[in-house]
Design a protein around this motif. Structure first.
Motif, mmCIF file in Angstrom:
data_model
loop_
_atom_site.group_PDB
_atom_site.id
_atom_site.type_symbol
_atom_site.label_atom_id
_atom_site.label_comp_id
_atom_site.label_asym_id
_atom_site.label_seq_id
_atom_site.Cartn_x
_atom_site.Cartn_y
_atom_site.Cartn_z
ATOM 1 N N ILE A 134 0.823 -1.202 0.000
ATOM 2 C CA ILE A 134 0.000 0.000 0.000
ATOM 3 C C ILE A 134 0.860 1.255 0.000
ATOM 4 O O ILE A 134 1.905 1.311 0.660
ATOM 5 N N CYS A 135 0.447 2.232 -0.785
ATOM 6 C CA CYS A 135 1.124 3.528 -0.802
ATOM 7 C C CYS A 135 0.094 4.622 -1.054
ATOM 8 O O CYS A 135 -1.071 4.354 -1.322
ATOM 9 N N GLY A 136 0.538 5.860 -0.974
ATOM 10 C CA GLY A 136 -0.353 6.992 -1.203
ATOM 11 C C GLY A 136 -0.809 7.618 0.097
ATOM 12 O O GLY A 136 -0.420 7.198 1.192
ATOM 13 N N GLY A 137 -1.650 8.637 -0.022
ATOM 14 C CA GLY A 137 -2.052 9.413 1.140
ATOM 15 C C GLY A 137 -2.660 8.591 2.257
ATOM 16 O O GLY A 137 -2.322 8.766 3.433
ATOM 17 N N LEU A 138 -3.546 7.656 1.915
ATOM 18 C CA LEU A 138 -4.209 6.860 2.954
ATOM 19 C C LEU A 138 -3.264 5.878 3.632
ATOM 20 O O LEU A 138 -3.568 5.363 4.714
ATOM 21 N N SER A 139 -2.106 5.606 3.014
ATOM 22 C CA SER A 139 -1.148 4.696 3.642
ATOM 23 C C SER A 139 -0.495 5.320 4.869
ATOM 24 O O SER A 139 0.176 4.628 5.637
ATOM 25 N N LYS A 140 -0.698 6.609 5.070
ATOM 26 C CA LYS A 140 -0.168 7.288 6.256
ATOM 27 C C LYS A 140 -1.152 7.215 7.433
ATOM 28 O O LYS A 140 -0.888 7.757 8.496
ATOM 29 N N ASN A 141 -2.283 6.552 7.220
ATOM 30 C CA ASN A 141 -3.336 6.448 8.220
ATOM 31 C C ASN A 141 -3.329 5.042 8.826
ATOM 32 O O ASN A 141 -3.773 4.078 8.189
ATOM 33 N N PRO A 142 -2.838 4.872 10.064
ATOM 34 C CA PRO A 142 -2.758 3.531 10.676
ATOM 35 C C PRO A 142 -4.102 2.811 10.749
ATOM 36 O O PRO A 142 -4.158 1.583 10.579
ATOM 37 N N LEU A 143 -5.185 3.551 11.014
ATOM 38 C CA LEU A 143 -6.497 2.921 11.079
ATOM 39 C C LEU A 143 -6.872 2.324 9.727
ATOM 40 O O LEU A 143 -7.388 1.203 9.645
ATOM 41 N N PHE A 144 -6.615 3.055 8.660
ATOM 42 C CA PHE A 144 -6.935 2.566 7.320
ATOM 43 C C PHE A 144 -6.137 1.302 7.006
ATOM 44 O O PHE A 144 -6.682 0.318 6.478
ATOM 45 N N ILE A 145 -4.853 1.301 7.324
ATOM 46 C CA ILE A 145 -4.001 0.144 7.027
ATOM 47 C C ILE A 145 -4.467 -1.089 7.796
ATOM 48 O O ILE A 145 -4.612 -2.177 7.233
ATOM 49 N N GLN A 146 -4.702 -0.922 9.095
ATOM 50 C CA GLN A 146 -5.135 -2.063 9.912
ATOM 51 C C GLN A 146 -6.489 -2.579 9.437
ATOM 52 O O GLN A 146 -6.721 -3.797 9.387
ATOM 53 N N THR A 147 -7.383 -1.670 9.056
ATOM 54 C CA THR A 147 -8.702 -2.090 8.583
ATOM 55 C C THR A 147 -8.586 -2.881 7.289
ATOM 56 O O THR A 147 -9.279 -3.890 7.100
ATOM 57 N N GLN A 148 -7.706 -2.439 6.384
ATOM 58 C CA GLN A 148 -7.486 -3.196 5.145
ATOM 59 C C GLN A 148 -7.041 -4.623 5.469
ATOM 60 O O GLN A 148 -7.553 -5.591 4.905
ATOM 61 N N ALA A 149 -6.063 -4.752 6.377
ATOM 62 C CA ALA A 149 -5.563 -6.076 6.733
ATOM 63 C C ALA A 149 -6.663 -6.944 7.337
ATOM 64 O O ALA A 149 -6.807 -8.133 7.003
ATOM 65 N N ASP A 150 -7.468 -6.360 8.233
ATOM 66 C CA ASP A 150 -8.519 -7.107 8.910
ATOM 67 C C ASP A 150 -9.619 -7.552 7.942
ATOM 68 O O ASP A 150 -10.118 -8.682 8.015
ATOM 69 N N VAL A 151 -10.002 -6.656 7.044
ATOM 70 C CA VAL A 151 -11.123 -6.932 6.143
ATOM 71 C C VAL A 151 -10.768 -8.013 5.125
ATOM 72 O O VAL A 151 -11.577 -8.903 4.836
ATOM 73 N N GLY B 231 9.932 -3.035 3.740
ATOM 74 C CA GLY B 231 8.664 -2.572 4.293
ATOM 75 C C GLY B 231 8.331 -3.190 5.633
ATOM 76 O O GLY B 231 8.872 -4.225 6.022
ATOM 77 N N LYS B 232 7.401 -2.545 6.336
ATOM 78 C CA LYS B 232 6.876 -3.032 7.610
ATOM 79 C C LYS B 232 5.575 -3.780 7.342
ATOM 80 O O LYS B 232 4.756 -3.361 6.523
ATOM 81 N N VAL B 233 5.379 -4.890 8.060
ATOM 82 C CA VAL B 233 4.196 -5.718 7.853
ATOM 83 C C VAL B 233 3.159 -5.436 8.937
ATOM 84 O O VAL B 233 3.479 -5.425 10.130
ATOM 85 N N VAL B 234 1.922 -5.201 8.523
ATOM 86 C CA VAL B 234 0.784 -5.089 9.444
ATOM 87 C C VAL B 234 -0.071 -6.331 9.242
ATOM 88 O O VAL B 234 -0.592 -6.570 8.148
ATOM 89 N N TRP B 235 -0.196 -7.123 10.315
ATOM 90 C CA TRP B 235 -0.929 -8.386 10.224
ATOM 91 C C TRP B 235 -2.391 -8.190 10.616
ATOM 92 O O TRP B 235 -2.715 -7.316 11.417
ATOM 93 N N PRO B 236 -3.280 -9.014 10.064
ATOM 94 C CA PRO B 236 -4.695 -8.896 10.444
ATOM 95 C C PRO B 236 -4.923 -9.283 11.902
ATOM 96 O O PRO B 236 -4.234 -10.148 12.450
ATOM 97 N N ASN B 237 -5.876 -8.621 12.524
ATOM 98 C CA ASN B 237 -6.294 -8.929 13.891
ATOM 99 C C ASN B 237 -7.397 -9.985 13.824
ATOM 100 O O ASN B 237 -8.520 -9.699 13.413
ATOM 101 N N MET B 238 -7.065 -11.191 14.230
ATOM 102 C CA MET B 238 -8.003 -12.299 14.058
ATOM 103 C C MET B 238 -9.266 -12.142 14.904
ATOM 104 O O MET B 238 -10.288 -12.779 14.629
ATOM 105 N N ASP B 239 -9.209 -11.285 15.924
ATOM 106 C CA ASP B 239 -10.380 -11.088 16.780
ATOM 107 C C ASP B 239 -11.521 -10.377 16.057
ATOM 108 O O ASP B 239 -12.669 -10.414 16.530
ATOM 109 N N VAL B 240 -11.215 -9.685 14.949
ATOM 110 C CA VAL B 240 -12.260 -8.901 14.276
ATOM 111 C C VAL B 240 -12.591 -9.435 12.881
ATOM 112 O O VAL B 240 -13.465 -8.888 12.209
ATOM 113 N N VAL B 241 -11.912 -10.481 12.451
ATOM 114 C CA VAL B 241 -12.128 -10.991 11.090
ATOM 115 C C VAL B 241 -13.566 -11.428 10.884
ATOM 116 O O VAL B 241 -14.200 -11.097 9.863
ATOM 117 N N GLU B 242 -14.143 -12.157 11.830
ATOM 118 C CA GLU B 242 -15.509 -12.647 11.665
ATOM 119 C C GLU B 242 -16.512 -11.484 11.663
ATOM 120 O O GLU B 242 -17.512 -11.511 10.930
#
Length: 546
Positions: free
Chosen positions: A450-467, A510-521
């Motif tokens: 991921i790159c671009g303006g939204l890649s500077k938003n931690p909430l957006f990145i984590q949400t992408q990984a989770d979804v 790059g740095k890896v952001v892993w999905p949070n398995m508690d919210v996947v379902e």
């Protein structure tokens, strides 16, 4: 850090020009930014000026090379939005606007004036449309060209000398060469390229849609010399442009890329611990006003509603599939800026970005409501994000946004919840595209970059990984689009043995952001609601059309 060579990357986005001085190791050393003008003369019309854009390029390039040894600037690359530039027979700007102002000679990518022309083309069901997901988008160039011929024939069409995709206009200004990039023409102009070496304009397509006159004189107006991305253009910088830019004449200029594709080039070589680095296992997200989703495959994959497959449009020898969302960063800004609580919040932000303020507020709200994860705060609030139509995978520009779960509350907590629901909805849009690719044959995608303006938003990145339930890689060098353009300059200078080597040599880590398995379902359930909102909107349309 020892720098053996400098390369310049120039990125023309929707609202600004940026130039970067980049080392041969892929480190961005200096960046200059200048805003550009956009006119919105009426609904769905968005126009720019090629002269304004070029003068902004000049200013930015001069700033980033100021004070360095020009002998060490080995190459320059350009990328830009896939916007249509129209010039007269003397190479001067020619108006594309109902206003008749020649300064307004660029139809911006997000301009939606050509809806009827796109519908007309799609009804013909020509074979070239299989390479754009089965439907041509009104954001592509042939519907816009058909609009010009239909609505501005005397004022524009009959006076047209050259028309470029904006990235190719920039290399023309820099070198004087009228060559075109395979990337622009294959992705946005219906130029055909195949792995067996056959390529060219499809005469039957241009004839049946009524644009056959563009193929006269060896297709001079739209391009007869087609080059692969990164190939050196002409003889490098011309005397005039070198003087303008403060660089040496003959400095190699790489064949251009569309801005999102430059981002894909800059992203795809990024390494990360524990993550497969093979190009075909990665989905690149280039996030800005809109978001583009780039995936490459050694063989062509036809996916409904996904643009492509495009041969060698980004990486030589590989087929590119391109999904997209027409409004992402712009949508989030729209949700925030239109909310009654936004103005009061902005008075107390200081240096804090409003999206970070809202993210912090969500954490506080989750604690106050005794909710384990902030994701759960939107259990009863759902957004369909296509406020500017759907590019992929539904490919319906007439879809519109929807919000389910609104109340009369207008405080800042309400804004924070709407913001979160919108970020989630944008992420569900990515999942929708990814599932379409996977169901069509992309079985190996195991990570997202991921790159671009939204890649500077931690909430957006984590949400992408989770979804999507996949790891997301965030490059340490955050300006992947500028890096991609600089890679084009390195290739033009033959600094590396080939473009794949350049991608890996300059791609960084790059740095890896892993999905949070508690919210996947939880997101699996909300994604079902997301798809149901699409079904409902189509049903409403059916009812009203009875």
């Amino acid at each position: 850090m020892t720098v053996n060579a400098y390369f310049i990357g120039v990125d023309v986005g929707t609202g600004s020009v940026r130039a970067a001085l980049v080392s041969d190791k892929g480190k961005i050393l200096k960046v200059s930014v200048k805003n550009i003008c956009t006119w919105n003369p009426q609904k769905d019309y968005y126009e720019q000026s090629s002269e304004d854009i070029w003068s902004s390029c000049v200013a930015c390039i001069k700033e980033v090379v100021s004070g360095i040894n020009l002998e060490r600037v080995k190459g320059i690359g350009f990328d830009a939005t896939c916007s249509l530039v129209v010039l007269d027979n003397n190479g001067n700007p020619l108006s594309v606007s109902p206003t008749g102002n020649n300064e307004q000679n660029v139809i911006l990518w997000m301009d939606h004036r050509a809806s009827e022309e796109a519908e007309k083309i799609n009804k013909l069901q020509h074979s070239v449309l299989q390479y754009v997901g089965g439907k041509i988008s009104l954001e592509m160039e042939t519907p816009k060209l058909l609009w010009l011929k239909t609505h501005l024939k005397n004022e524009c069409w009959d006076k047209m000398g050259l028309c470029f995709d904006l990235p190719d206009f920039l290399t023309w200004k820099a070198t004087g060469s009228e060559s075109r990039s395979l990337c622009s023409l294959v992705c946005k102009w219906t130029y055909e390229a195949h792995s067996n070496g056959n390529m060219g304009w499809n005469r039957s397509y241009f004839t049946v849609v009524g644009l056959e006159d563009l193929l006269e004189n060896n297709s001079k107006k739209i391009g007869s010399q087609i080059l692969s991305p990164g190939v050196s253009v002409g003889n490098g910088l011309s005397e005039n442009s070198a003087k303008e830019l403060g660089l040496k004449p003959g400095t190699p200029v790489g064949t251009s890329l569309i801005d999102a594709h430059a981002g894909g080039l800059g992203l795809i070589g990024c390494s990360a611990n524990g993550i497969d680095s093979d190009f075909h296992t990665r989905l690149g997200l280039i996030c800005g006003t809109s978001t583009c989703h780039m995936a490459v495959s050694p063989t062509p994959v036809f996916a409904p509603g996904i643009w492509g497959p495009y041969f060698s449009a980004m990486i030589p020898g590989m087929w590119l599939s391109e999904g997209g969302q027409s409004a992402t960063g712009k949508l989030i800004d729209r949700i925030i800026d239109s909310h009654p609580a936004s103005a009061a919040i902005k008075t107390k932000l200081g240096d804090l970005h409003i999206q970070h303020y809202l993210s912090n507020l969500l954490e506080e709200l989750a604690k106050k409501r005794n909710v384990k994860h902030i994701d759960f705060l939107t259990r009863n609030l759902h957004v369909w994000p296509d406020f500017h139509g759907n590019r992929s995978p539904v490919a319906d520009p007439n879809l519109r946004g929807a919000i389910c779960g609104l109340t009369l509350t207008v405080d800042e907590e309400n804004l924070a919840l709407l913001y979160l629901a919108t970020v989630q909805a944008v992420s569900y849009g990515t999942r929708h595209i990814l599932e379409t690719l996977t169901n069509s044959g992309y079985s190996n995608i195991s990570s997202i970059l991921i790159c671009g303006g939204l890649s500077k938003n931690p909430l957006f990145i984590q949400t992408q990984a989770d979804v999507v339930n996949l790891p997301v890689i965030c490059p340490e060098e955050t300006e992947s689009v500028l890096l991609g353009s600089a890679i084009l300059g390195a290739c033009a200078a033959n600094y590396f043995s080939d473009i794949k080597t350049a991608i890996k040599s300059m791609g960084g880590h790059g740095k890896v952001v892993w999905p949070n398995m508690d919210v996947v379902e939880f997101h699996n359930k909300k994604y079902k609601v997301f798809l149901r909102m699409l079904e409902d909107q189509l049903k409403y349309r059916e009812i009203m059309n009875c």
